[in-house]
Design a protein around this motif. Sequence first.
Motif, PDB file in Angstrom:
ATOM      1  N   GLU A 128       0.825  -1.204   0.000  1.00  0.00           N
ATOM      2  CA  GLU A 128       0.000   0.000   0.000  1.00  0.00           C
ATOM      3  C   GLU A 128       0.863   1.259   0.000  1.00  0.00           C
ATOM      4  O   GLU A 128       0.615   2.200  -0.762  1.00  0.00           O
ATOM      5  N   ALA A 129       1.894   1.276   0.813  1.00  0.00           N
ATOM      6  CA  ALA A 129       2.788   2.435   0.866  1.00  0.00           C
ATOM      7  C   ALA A 129       3.498   2.623  -0.468  1.00  0.00           C
ATOM      8  O   ALA A 129       3.667   3.750  -0.945  1.00  0.00           O
ATOM      9  N   TRP A 130       3.912   1.510  -1.073  1.00  0.00           N
ATOM     10  CA  TRP A 130       4.614   1.583  -2.365  1.00  0.00           C
ATOM     11  C   TRP A 130       3.682   2.152  -3.425  1.00  0.00           C
ATOM     12  O   TRP A 130       4.075   3.009  -4.221  1.00  0.00           O
ATOM     13  N   LEU A 131       2.419   1.673  -3.469  1.00  0.00           N
ATOM     14  CA  LEU A 131       1.456   2.168  -4.457  1.00  0.00           C
ATOM     15  C   LEU A 131       1.094   3.623  -4.186  1.00  0.00           C
ATOM     16  O   LEU A 131       0.947   4.416  -5.120  1.00  0.00           O
ATOM     17  N   ASP A 132       0.940   3.989  -2.908  1.00  0.00           N
ATOM     18  CA  ASP A 132       0.636   5.380  -2.565  1.00  0.00           C
ATOM     19  C   ASP A 132       1.737   6.325  -3.027  1.00  0.00           C
ATOM     20  O   ASP A 132       1.468   7.440  -3.477  1.00  0.00           O
ATOM     21  N   ALA A 133       2.981   5.865  -2.926  1.00  0.00           N
ATOM     22  CA  ALA A 133       4.112   6.704  -3.324  1.00  0.00           C
ATOM     23  C   ALA A 133       4.106   6.963  -4.827  1.00  0.00           C
ATOM     24  O   ALA A 133       4.627   7.981  -5.286  1.00  0.00           O
ATOM     25  N   ARG A 134       3.511   6.059  -5.593  1.00  0.00           N
ATOM     26  CA  ARG A 134       3.502   6.198  -7.049  1.00  0.00           C
ATOM     27  C   ARG A 134       2.213   6.799  -7.601  1.00  0.00           C
ATOM     28  O   ARG A 134       2.100   7.041  -8.786  1.00  0.00           O
ATOM     29  N   GLY A 135       1.213   7.001  -6.758  1.00  0.00           N
ATOM     30  CA  GLY A 135       0.006   7.722  -7.170  1.00  0.00           C
ATOM     31  C   GLY A 135      -1.111   6.837  -7.679  1.00  0.00           C
ATOM     32  O   GLY A 135      -1.063   5.604  -7.616  1.00  0.00           O
ATOM     33  N   LYS A 136      -2.140   7.502  -8.215  1.00  0.00           N
ATOM     34  CA  LYS A 136      -3.347   6.820  -8.676  1.00  0.00           C
ATOM     35  C   LYS A 136      -3.072   5.873  -9.832  1.00  0.00           C
ATOM     36  O   LYS A 136      -3.704   4.829  -9.948  1.00  0.00           O
ATOM     37  N   ALA A 137      -2.151   6.250 -10.702  1.00  0.00           N
ATOM     38  CA  ALA A 137      -1.863   5.407 -11.861  1.00  0.00           C
ATOM     39  C   ALA A 137      -1.365   4.035 -11.417  1.00  0.00           C
ATOM     40  O   ALA A 137      -1.720   3.008 -12.022  1.00  0.00           O
ATOM     41  N   ALA A 138      -0.565   3.977 -10.372  1.00  0.00           N
ATOM     42  CA  ALA A 138      -0.067   2.692  -9.871  1.00  0.00           C
ATOM     43  C   ALA A 138      -1.223   1.862  -9.304  1.00  0.00           C
ATOM     44  O   ALA A 138      -1.271   0.644  -9.512  1.00  0.00           O
ATOM     45  N   TRP A 139      -2.139   2.502  -8.603  1.00  0.00           N
ATOM     46  CA  TRP A 139      -3.292   1.776  -8.060  1.00  0.00           C
ATOM     47  C   TRP A 139      -4.148   1.219  -9.191  1.00  0.00           C
ATOM     48  O   TRP A 139      -4.616   0.079  -9.125  1.00  0.00           O
ATOM     49  N   ILE A 140      -4.357   2.010 -10.225  1.00  0.00           N
ATOM     50  CA  ILE A 140      -5.173   1.557 -11.358  1.00  0.00           C
ATOM     51  C   ILE A 140      -4.477   0.419 -12.082  1.00  0.00           C
ATOM     52  O   ILE A 140      -5.109  -0.580 -12.467  1.00  0.00           O
ATOM     53  N   ALA A 141      -3.163   0.528 -12.275  1.00  0.00           N
ATOM     54  CA  ALA A 141      -2.408  -0.549 -12.929  1.00  0.00           C
ATOM     55  C   ALA A 141      -2.483  -1.837 -12.095  1.00  0.00           C
ATOM     56  O   ALA A 141      -2.660  -2.930 -12.649  1.00  0.00           O
ATOM     57  N   ALA A 142      -2.366  -1.718 -10.781  1.00  0.00           N
ATOM     58  CA  ALA A 142      -2.455  -2.898  -9.913  1.00  0.00           C
ATOM     59  C   ALA A 142      -3.850  -3.515 -10.003  1.00  0.00           C
ATOM     60  O   ALA A 142      -3.988  -4.751 -10.031  1.00  0.00           O
ATOM     61  N   MET A 143      -4.872  -2.688 -10.092  1.00  0.00           N
ATOM     62  CA  MET A 143      -6.233  -3.207 -10.207  1.00  0.00           C
ATOM     63  C   MET A 143      -6.411  -3.953 -11.522  1.00  0.00           C
ATOM     64  O   MET A 143      -6.962  -5.059 -11.557  1.00  0.00           O
ATOM     65  N   VAL A 144      -5.924  -3.376 -12.622  1.00  0.00           N
ATOM     66  CA  VAL A 144      -6.036  -4.021 -13.931  1.00  0.00           C
ATOM     67  C   VAL A 144      -5.285  -5.349 -13.917  1.00  0.00           C
ATOM     68  O   VAL A 144      -5.798  -6.371 -14.404  1.00  0.00           O
ATOM     69  N   GLY A 199      -4.680  -7.141 -11.350  1.00  0.00           N
ATOM     70  CA  GLY A 199      -5.458  -8.034 -10.499  1.00  0.00           C
ATOM     71  C   GLY A 199      -6.604  -8.679 -11.259  1.00  0.00           C
ATOM     72  O   GLY A 199      -6.869  -9.875 -11.105  1.00  0.00           O
ATOM     73  N   PHE A 200      -7.281  -7.907 -12.112  1.00  0.00           N
ATOM     74  CA  PHE A 200      -8.356  -8.478 -12.925  1.00  0.00           C
ATOM     75  C   PHE A 200      -7.807  -9.495 -13.921  1.00  0.00           C
ATOM     76  O   PHE A 200      -8.443 -10.511 -14.186  1.00  0.00           O
ATOM     77  N   ILE A 201      -6.638  -9.229 -14.470  1.00  0.00           N
ATOM     78  CA  ILE A 201      -6.052 -10.147 -15.444  1.00  0.00           C
ATOM     79  C   ILE A 201      -5.632 -11.453 -14.775  1.00  0.00           C
ATOM     80  O   ILE A 201      -5.912 -12.544 -15.284  1.00  0.00           O
ATOM     81  N   VAL A 202      -4.949 -11.363 -13.640  1.00  0.00           N
ATOM     82  CA  VAL A 202      -4.440 -12.554 -12.969  1.00  0.00           C
ATOM     83  C   VAL A 202      -5.577 -13.370 -12.357  1.00  0.00           C
ATOM     84  O   VAL A 202      -5.706 -14.564 -12.604  1.00  0.00           O
ATOM     85  N   PHE A 203      -6.416 -12.732 -11.537  1.00  0.00           N
ATOM     86  CA  PHE A 203      -7.498 -13.426 -10.847  1.00  0.00           C
ATOM     87  C   PHE A 203      -8.537 -12.376 -10.516  1.00  0.00           C
ATOM     88  O   PHE A 203      -8.300 -11.503  -9.685  1.00  0.00           O
ATOM     89  N   TRP A 204      -9.697 -12.425 -11.171  1.00  0.00           N
ATOM     90  CA  TRP A 204     -10.650 -11.329 -11.119  1.00  0.00           C
ATOM     91  C   TRP A 204     -11.068 -10.921  -9.707  1.00  0.00           C
ATOM     92  O   TRP A 204     -11.311  -9.731  -9.482  1.00  0.00           O
ATOM     93  N   PRO A 205     -11.181 -11.812  -8.720  1.00  0.00           N
ATOM     94  CA  PRO A 205     -11.555 -11.316  -7.383  1.00  0.00           C
ATOM     95  C   PRO A 205     -10.516 -10.363  -6.785  1.00  0.00           C
ATOM     96  O   PRO A 205     -10.865  -9.464  -6.014  1.00  0.00           O
TER      97      PRO A 205
END
Length: 141
Positions: free
Chosen positions: A20-36, A38-44
């Motif tokens: 969470e700290a690592w993603l926060d340091a990189r901003g919203k784009a990092a959170w969105i990339a992690a979400m995408v 996450g959907f690709i690897v395992f949708w839940p």
Amino acid sequence: MTTNTALTYDTSPGFFARAEAWLDARGKAAWIAAMVLGFIVFWPVGLALLAYMIWGKGMFAGSCRKTARSPIHMTQSSGNMAFDAYRNETIRRLEDEQQKFQAFLKRLRDAKDKAEFDAFMDERDRKAAAKTDITPDAPQA
């Protein structure tokens, strides 16, 4: 001989806190990339990240703020009396125009409502007149 029975807890941040700290340091784009991802690897996982981004982090709360200025701010003096007089006159004129426009819209809505009501009544009268014209004649003896 004494034994130390005190439990020691690991106070270093866990994997999720570090992530969470690592993603926060990189901003919203990092959170969105992690979400995408996450959907690709395992949708839940993607769904969980999306829910956390919306409700847990308040990520989108800042974009909903109103930017309108308060009336108190508008009445504060700028220090230039000529500008303040011009601003106050312009605000008064715009408020008058807004009131006139609101009155115009009300008249327009009222006229539309009256036209619709008149059309309804005309249709009702036509149906009533057509119904009385079709009544069978009484047999003549």
